[in-house]
Design a protein around this motif. Structure first.
Motif, PDB file in Angstrom:
ATOM      1  N   THR B 255       0.806  -1.220   0.000  1.00  0.00           N
ATOM      2  CA  THR B 255       0.000   0.000   0.000  1.00  0.00           C
ATOM      3  C   THR B 255       0.845   1.278   0.000  1.00  0.00           C
ATOM      4  N   TYR B 256       1.983   1.294   0.725  1.00  0.00           N
ATOM      5  CA  TYR B 256       2.850   2.476   0.756  1.00  0.00           C
ATOM      6  C   TYR B 256       4.302   2.083   0.546  1.00  0.00           C
ATOM      7  N   PRO B 257       4.655   1.611  -0.656  1.00  0.00           N
ATOM      8  CA  PRO B 257       6.027   1.110  -0.845  1.00  0.00           C
ATOM      9  C   PRO B 257       7.088   2.158  -0.500  1.00  0.00           C
ATOM     10  N   GLU B 258       6.836   3.449  -0.778  1.00  0.00           N
ATOM     11  CA  GLU B 258       7.877   4.447  -0.511  1.00  0.00           C
ATOM     12  C   GLU B 258       8.145   4.576   0.984  1.00  0.00           C
ATOM     13  N   LYS B 259       7.109   4.362   1.802  1.00  0.00           N
ATOM     14  CA  LYS B 259       7.320   4.392   3.258  1.00  0.00           C
ATOM     15  C   LYS B 259       8.105   3.165   3.717  1.00  0.00           C
ATOM     16  N   TYR B 260       7.797   2.046   3.111  1.00  0.00           N
ATOM     17  CA  TYR B 260       8.549   0.837   3.436  1.00  0.00           C
ATOM     18  C   TYR B 260      10.030   1.031   3.122  1.00  0.00           C
ATOM     19  N   PHE B 261      10.324   1.568   1.935  1.00  0.00           N
ATOM     20  CA  PHE B 261      11.728   1.735   1.541  1.00  0.00           C
ATOM     21  C   PHE B 261      12.419   2.819   2.371  1.00  0.00           C
ATOM     22  N   GLU B 262      11.689   3.856   2.717  1.00  0.00           N
ATOM     23  CA  GLU B 262      12.259   4.911   3.569  1.00  0.00           C
ATOM     24  C   GLU B 262      12.733   4.305   4.880  1.00  0.00           C
ATOM     25  N   LYS B 263      11.875   3.501   5.470  1.00  0.00           N
ATOM     26  CA  LYS B 263      12.217   2.922   6.770  1.00  0.00           C
ATOM     27  C   LYS B 263      13.408   1.971   6.644  1.00  0.00           C
ATOM     28  N   LEU B 264      13.408   1.203   5.572  1.00  0.00           N
ATOM     29  CA  LEU B 264      14.503   0.262   5.346  1.00  0.00           C
ATOM     30  C   LEU B 264      15.819   1.021   5.224  1.00  0.00           C
ATOM     31  N   LEU B 265      15.807   2.123   4.482  1.00  0.00           N
ATOM     32  CA  LEU B 265      17.014   2.942   4.330  1.00  0.00           C
ATOM     33  C   LEU B 265      17.412   3.530   5.680  1.00  0.00           C
ATOM     34  N   ARG B 266      16.445   4.064   6.385  1.00  0.00           N
ATOM     35  CA  ARG B 266      16.718   4.678   7.687  1.00  0.00           C
ATOM     36  C   ARG B 266      17.397   3.677   8.618  1.00  0.00           C
ATOM     37  N   LEU B 267      16.794   2.482   8.723  1.00  0.00           N
ATOM     38  CA  LEU B 267      17.369   1.490   9.628  1.00  0.00           C
ATOM     39  C   LEU B 267      18.740   1.037   9.147  1.00  0.00           C
ATOM     40  N   SER B 268      18.910   0.920   7.831  1.00  0.00           N
ATOM     41  CA  SER B 268      20.194   0.420   7.334  1.00  0.00           C
ATOM     42  C   SER B 268      21.306   1.436   7.587  1.00  0.00           C
ATOM     43  N   ILE B 269      20.960   2.717   7.620  1.00  0.00           N
ATOM     44  CA  ILE B 269      21.973   3.757   7.851  1.00  0.00           C
ATOM     45  C   ILE B 269      22.197   4.001   9.337  1.00  0.00           C
ATOM     46  N   LYS B 270      21.100   4.052  10.104  1.00  0.00           N
ATOM     47  CA  LYS B 270      21.214   4.411  11.522  1.00  0.00           C
ATOM     48  C   LYS B 270      21.739   3.269  12.387  1.00  0.00           C
ATOM     49  N   LYS B 271      21.716   2.088  11.836  1.00  0.00           N
ATOM     50  CA  LYS B 271      22.230   0.937  12.584  1.00  0.00           C
ATOM     51  C   LYS B 271      23.637   1.184  13.094  1.00  0.00           C
ATOM     52  N   LEU B 272      24.000   0.475  14.146  1.00  0.00           N
ATOM     53  CA  LEU B 272      25.384   0.473  14.587  1.00  0.00           C
ATOM     54  C   LEU B 272      26.134  -0.311  13.505  1.00  0.00           C
ATOM     55  N   GLY B 273      26.877   0.412  12.672  1.00  0.00           N
ATOM     56  CA  GLY B 273      27.446  -0.246  11.488  1.00  0.00           C
ATOM     57  C   GLY B 273      26.372  -0.284  10.426  1.00  0.00           C
ATOM     58  N   THR B 274      26.666   0.264   9.274  1.00  0.00           N
ATOM     59  CA  THR B 274      25.667   0.334   8.208  1.00  0.00           C
ATOM     60  C   THR B 274      25.325  -1.063   7.684  1.00  0.00           C
ATOM     61  N   ASP B 275      24.047  -1.271   7.314  1.00  0.00           N
ATOM     62  CA  ASP B 275      23.649  -2.527   6.660  1.00  0.00           C
ATOM     63  C   ASP B 275      23.788  -2.304   5.160  1.00  0.00           C
ATOM     64  N   GLU B 276      25.000  -2.558   4.644  1.00  0.00           N
ATOM     65  CA  GLU B 276      25.266  -2.238   3.237  1.00  0.00           C
ATOM     66  C   GLU B 276      24.419  -3.073   2.276  1.00  0.00           C
ATOM     67  N   TRP B 277      24.094  -4.282   2.676  1.00  0.00           N
ATOM     68  CA  TRP B 277      23.295  -5.109   1.751  1.00  0.00           C
ATOM     69  C   TRP B 277      21.936  -4.488   1.487  1.00  0.00           C
ATOM     70  N   ALA B 278      21.281  -4.046   2.551  1.00  0.00           N
ATOM     71  CA  ALA B 278      19.964  -3.427   2.373  1.00  0.00           C
ATOM     72  C   ALA B 278      20.098  -2.111   1.616  1.00  0.00           C
ATOM     73  N   LEU B 279      21.083  -1.323   1.999  1.00  0.00           N
ATOM     74  CA  LEU B 279      21.298  -0.025   1.361  1.00  0.00           C
ATOM     75  C   LEU B 279      21.530  -0.201  -0.140  1.00  0.00           C
ATOM     76  N   THR B 280      22.430  -1.085  -0.482  1.00  0.00           N
ATOM     77  CA  THR B 280      22.735  -1.328  -1.898  1.00  0.00           C
ATOM     78  C   THR B 280      21.504  -1.841  -2.633  1.00  0.00           C
ATOM     79  N   ARG B 281      20.765  -2.754  -1.985  1.00  0.00           N
ATOM     80  CA  ARG B 281      19.596  -3.329  -2.646  1.00  0.00           C
ATOM     81  C   ARG B 281      18.554  -2.255  -2.950  1.00  0.00           C
TER      82      ARG B 281
END
Lengths: 331, 331
Positions: B255-281
């Protein structure tokens, strides 16, 4: 191999379209003049319709429909619907449809309350190629503004839904590659679940609905070798269980479609009163695919040809239409 | 809207292919002469690779690959794989792949033991169009000689399998037609099942996996109106349940793919150590689709631009590649 016979030299589509239009016009004229009994030879010229449509392949029929619509501003199918009736009408309409459209139509019918049929859904899902099944799903979108799996899921319940939804949604791999280790391990899983009478276990469903036909064949061959019985024999223990019957038919459709269709034809003809719906469905959907193979199987199993049994059990234009489609007589 | 920036005048593909080949040759030459630290400016010309590939659309990249293979008898992807490394390599490789091939690759990875991910499977199934998802299934056949649903069914179990197999097999209707009666009755079903905590009930699965996105939206809007809470709020009660988390993400993706991707990016960046796999994907799969919309959402939700957060959290060629893909700077 197809049973359809197309003449060596096919008239151009506009000529076919004109002939068909004339076949209807005779009727309109007749109705206008006086009340005439159709079978008197007046009225719609059914013979002409058969002689054209029953001897054109899918691409040719599509062209005729196109040219007909351009020339007369009307869908040929609508005119056929208006002019013909009963079993003959259904046979001509189903046959004239494009194969993907026809399957979408049959599948939709099979999800409706009064004409619901798990068997028809299973048959379409399991005996068409992966790409053809996908074309059915596309045709379903176009015609019904919904998805096939959506209607199947909505109109089924319980074990039937568990089996049918993945069957109609499948896009099986079609290569010949076989993983023997996997065949052995999955034959074992199938045997365990069947021994436990867990017929609708999700592992059985998974294997039957996702594996390629080549892989499934290897698995079932291994089943037979390792456990001394074919899987369908082991699934026969409970003769009155409708789900088991559907499961056996699914396996047959996936591995020996010509045997499945032979039996369907046999039962539809030998029944007390012919099952015209099944008969018409099998003839119209297989004439362009593997009807020769099915006829062979039929002859072997019944010691009489399919042509003869159909001629003995049907009559009139319906009989003539079916016989033309199964390749009786010349094009 | 895509973030990808393609220059107004794109060089012909054989010129791009030659430039890329030269970018590798510098490296081979350097290696032959003496042992040189890559970052000294010698070796593979990463800047050149970015300046070309990160500014070509899918059709252009495919052409470059084709021309490259014809000219050098080698797949460009193989050469990139040989010359590049770590996060930068993964970003360039994923980006260079054709979108359907890329999704097939990611989905296959997600079914492997060490890289398994129900989220990636769900994401691909729910955020691609019906036709794009079908192309992924075709690419999966071609590349892995198996079907996508076959691998997903084999490598998942229980509730996850129940949800994921129909998700990846779906061919949802994509029209805007909505049936309001149905939306109301299915909102009620969803509410009943959720109230009973029957989160993996087959009716919930059926509705989420078969209905068109427009229909689902109507149903969830009605849910919100009739029961005073969004469905995802009602699904939040048990915070530690992995299946519930996946179910909420599924609904968000549909229903809101852009919100899903925003959150995924946010978590992948704000994590302790970036989640490069999610970010790259996310960057490689969305740059050509809706990355502008995602950036907007990111800015709104985090009060900082995605460009800035990526620049702050990554470095070197990897950083330059990601920034180029999200449209930072000129083509």
């Amino acid at each position: 191999m197809a049973s359809l016979k197309v003449p060596a030299s096919v008239p151009p589509p506009h000529e076919d379209a004109e002939q068909l239009h004339k076949a209807f016009e005779d009727a309109d004229l007749a109705v206008n003049i006086l009340f005439i009994i159709r079978s008197s030879g007046w009225g719609t010229n059914e013979g002409l319709i058969i002689s054209i449509l029953a001897h054109r392949n899918a691409a040719q029929r599509n062209l005729i429909r196109q040219v007909y619509a351009e020339a007369h501003g009307q869908d040929l199918l609508k005119d056929l619907d208006k002019e013909l009736s009963s079993d003959f009408e259904r046979a001509v309409l189903l046959w004239t449809l494009d194969p993907a459209e026809r399957d979408a139509y049959l599948a939709n019918e099979a999800t409706k309350r009064l004409t619901s049929s798990n068997w028809v859904l299973m048959e379409i899902a399991c005996t068409r190629s992966s790409h053809d099944l996908f074309k059915v799903r596309q045709a379903y979108h176009a015609r019904y503004k919904k998805s096939l799996e959506e209607d199947v899921a909505y109109h089924t319940t319980g074990d039937f839904r568990k089996l049918l939804v993945p069957l109609v949604s499948a896009f099986r791999y079609e290569g010949e590659e076989v993983n023997t280790m996997l065949a052995k391990s999955e034959a074992k899983i199938l045997h365990e679940k069947i021994s436990d009478k867990a017929y609708s276990d999700e592992e059985i469903i998974r294997i039957l609905t996702t594996r390629s036909k080549a892989q499934l064949n290897a698995t079932l061959n291994h089943y037979n070798n390792a456990f001394g019985n074919s899987i369908n024999k082991n699934l026969k223990e409970d003769a009155d269980n409708d789900f088991l019957k559907l499961l056996r038919a699914t396996i047959k459709c996936l591995t020996y479609p010509e045997k499945y269709f032979e039996k369907l034809l046999r039962l539809s003809i030998k029944k007390l009163g012919t099952d015209e719906w099944a008969l018409t469905r099998v003839v119209t959907t297989r004439a362009e695919v593997d009807m020769e193979r099915i006829k062979e199987e039929y002859h072997r199993r019944n010691s009489v040809t399919l042509d003869r049994d159909i001629a003995g059990d049907t009559s009139g234009d319906y009989e003539r239409m079916l016989l033309a489609l199964i390749g009786h007589g010349d094009a």
